[in-house]
Design an enzyme around this catalytic site. Structure first.
Site, PDB file in Angstrom:
ATOM      1  NE  ARG A   1     -52.297  18.280  -0.478  1.00 39.75           N
ATOM      2  CZ  ARG A   1     -51.234  17.477  -0.440  1.00 39.75           C
ATOM      3  NH1 ARG A   1     -50.265  17.598  -1.313  1.00 39.75           N
ATOM      4  NH2 ARG A   1     -51.148  16.527   0.466  1.00 39.75           N
TER       5      ARG A   1
ATOM      6  NE  ARG B   1     -46.289  15.798   2.229  1.00 42.18           N
ATOM      7  CZ  ARG B   1     -47.262  15.506   3.088  1.00 42.18           C
ATOM      8  NH1 ARG B   1     -48.473  15.227   2.642  1.00 42.18           N
ATOM      9  NH2 ARG B   1     -47.029  15.491   4.374  1.00 42.18           N
TER      10      ARG B   1
ATOM     11  CG  ASN C   1     -41.667   9.336  -9.173  1.00 40.92           C
ATOM     12  OD1 ASN C   1     -41.024   9.411  -8.120  1.00 40.92           O
ATOM     13  ND2 ASN C   1     -42.795   8.653  -9.255  1.00 40.92           N
ATOM     14  CB  THR C   2     -37.751   5.595  -9.386  1.00 36.04           C
ATOM     15  OG1 THR C   2     -37.816   4.162  -9.430  1.00 36.04           O
ATOM     16  CG2 THR C   2     -37.338   6.042  -7.997  1.00 36.04           C
ATOM     17  CG  HIS C   3     -44.600   3.792  -8.954  1.00 33.76           C
ATOM     18  ND1 HIS C   3     -45.162   4.325  -7.817  1.00 33.76           N
ATOM     19  CD2 HIS C   3     -45.373   2.726  -9.284  1.00 33.76           C
ATOM     20  CE1 HIS C   3     -46.218   3.612  -7.475  1.00 33.76           C
ATOM     21  NE2 HIS C   3     -46.378   2.636  -8.351  1.00 33.76           N
TER      22      HIS C   3
ATOM     23  CG  ASP D   1     -47.073   6.888  -9.049  1.00 31.73           C
ATOM     24  OD1 ASP D   1     -46.008   7.504  -8.891  1.00 31.73           O
ATOM     25  OD2 ASP D   1     -47.689   6.358  -8.115  1.00 31.73           O
TER      26      ASP D   1
HETATM   27  C1  GRF Z   1     -38.512   3.512  -3.695  1.00 35.43           C
HETATM   28  O1  GRF Z   1     -39.030   2.209  -3.862  1.00 35.43           O
HETATM   29  C2  GRF Z   1     -39.272   4.501  -4.530  1.00 35.43           C
HETATM   30  O2  GRF Z   1     -39.660   4.010  -5.769  1.00 35.43           O
HETATM   31  C3  GRF Z   1     -40.476   4.727  -3.673  1.00 35.43           C
HETATM   32  O3  GRF Z   1     -39.953   4.827  -2.357  1.00 35.43           O
HETATM   33  C4  GRF Z   1     -38.776   4.028  -2.282  1.00 35.43           C
HETATM   34  C5  GRF Z   1     -37.669   4.904  -1.770  1.00 35.43           C
HETATM   35  O4  GRF Z   1     -36.839   4.249  -0.881  1.00 35.43           O
HETATM   36  N1  GRF Z   1     -41.253   5.857  -4.098  1.00 35.43           N
HETATM   37  P1  GRF Z   1     -35.584   5.024  -0.208  1.00 35.43           P
HETATM   38  O5  GRF Z   1     -36.140   6.053   0.744  1.00 35.43           O
HETATM   39  O6  GRF Z   1     -34.808   5.654  -1.318  1.00 35.43           O
HETATM   40  O7  GRF Z   1     -34.811   3.964   0.495  1.00 35.43           O
END
Ligand code: GRF
Length: 198
Positions: free
Chosen positions: A66, A92, A106-108, A144
């Site tokens: 890694r 990743r 990032n979006t979670h 996260d």
């Molecule tokens: C989103 O819900 C994001 O938060 C998560 O994976 C999803 C991505 O979906 N980590 P896509 O590949 O953009 O359709």
């Protein structure tokens, strides 16, 4: 000068698509200078190519460990001189050689700090919560984790499956993420700061 974004994605790329659309429509005053992935051939990269955006892939399997993968990913990112690295379904986790060098958001698909990790949607459903949602945050070394920039709630409906719930969360992410990126792109510093070393 508009902010230089490198978007990272591993899967379908619908969130990436929303970012590209927001740039194309002028809603997001930034430039997507490249799209990167750990998965060569994933639909997200095809979507970027169709939009004429340069792509790169750095698969973990091609590296001894890694640490080497992180160094190679850092080099690939640096080639594009990003002001901001935008994780959009990138599956990743980066180590210090990436996290300490770049500003990363990032979006979670959950309301952090609840339901961190790969299975945020499934874990929320299993826990029986009536409200979950999504979180846009600055990425740090811990998965996260990092300062929260925006959150939005999504109700869990009777009969929801992981797929139906995730789709409704993703629809919110596709609106919220470009809005947050716009705020960051218009700020002097795209994100408060990189994670400090040591
Ligand atoms: C989103 O819900 C994001 O938060 C998560 O994976 C999803 C991505 O979906 N980590 P896509 O590949 O953009 O359709």
């Amino acid at each position: 000068m508009s902010a230089r974004l490198v978007v990272l994605a591993s899967g379908a790329g619908s969130t990436l698509g929303a970012v590209l659309d927001a740039v194309a429509s002028g809603q997001l005053p930034a430039e997507v200078v490249a799209v990167g992935s750990d998965r060569p051939g994933c639909p997200a990269l095809a979507r970027a190519e169709a939009a004429g955006v340069p792509t790169f892939a750095v698969p973990l399997s091609q590296f001894a460990d890694r640490a080497d993968w992180n160094l190679a990913f850092a080099r690939a990112l640096a080639d594009h001189r990003p002001d901001l690295v935008v994780c959009a379904g990138f599956m990743r986790v980066f180590g210090p050689s990436v996290v300490h060098r770049f500003r990363i958001v990032n979006t979670h698909p959950a309301l952090l700090p609840a339901f961190k990790g790969w299975h945020g949607v499934r874990d929320a459903l299993d826990a029986g919560v009536k409200v979950t949602g999504c979180t846009v945050h600055v990425a740090r070394l811990e998965v996260d984790d990092g300062p929260i920039l925006a959150q939005e709630a999504v109700p869990v409906l009777d009969g929801d499956t992981v797929e139906t719930l995730h789709e409704r969360i993703k629809a919110v992410e596709r609106r919220l993420y470009p809005e947050v990126l716009r705020t960051l792109a218009e700020a002097d510093e795209p994100v408060a700061s990189k994670e400090e070393t040591g």
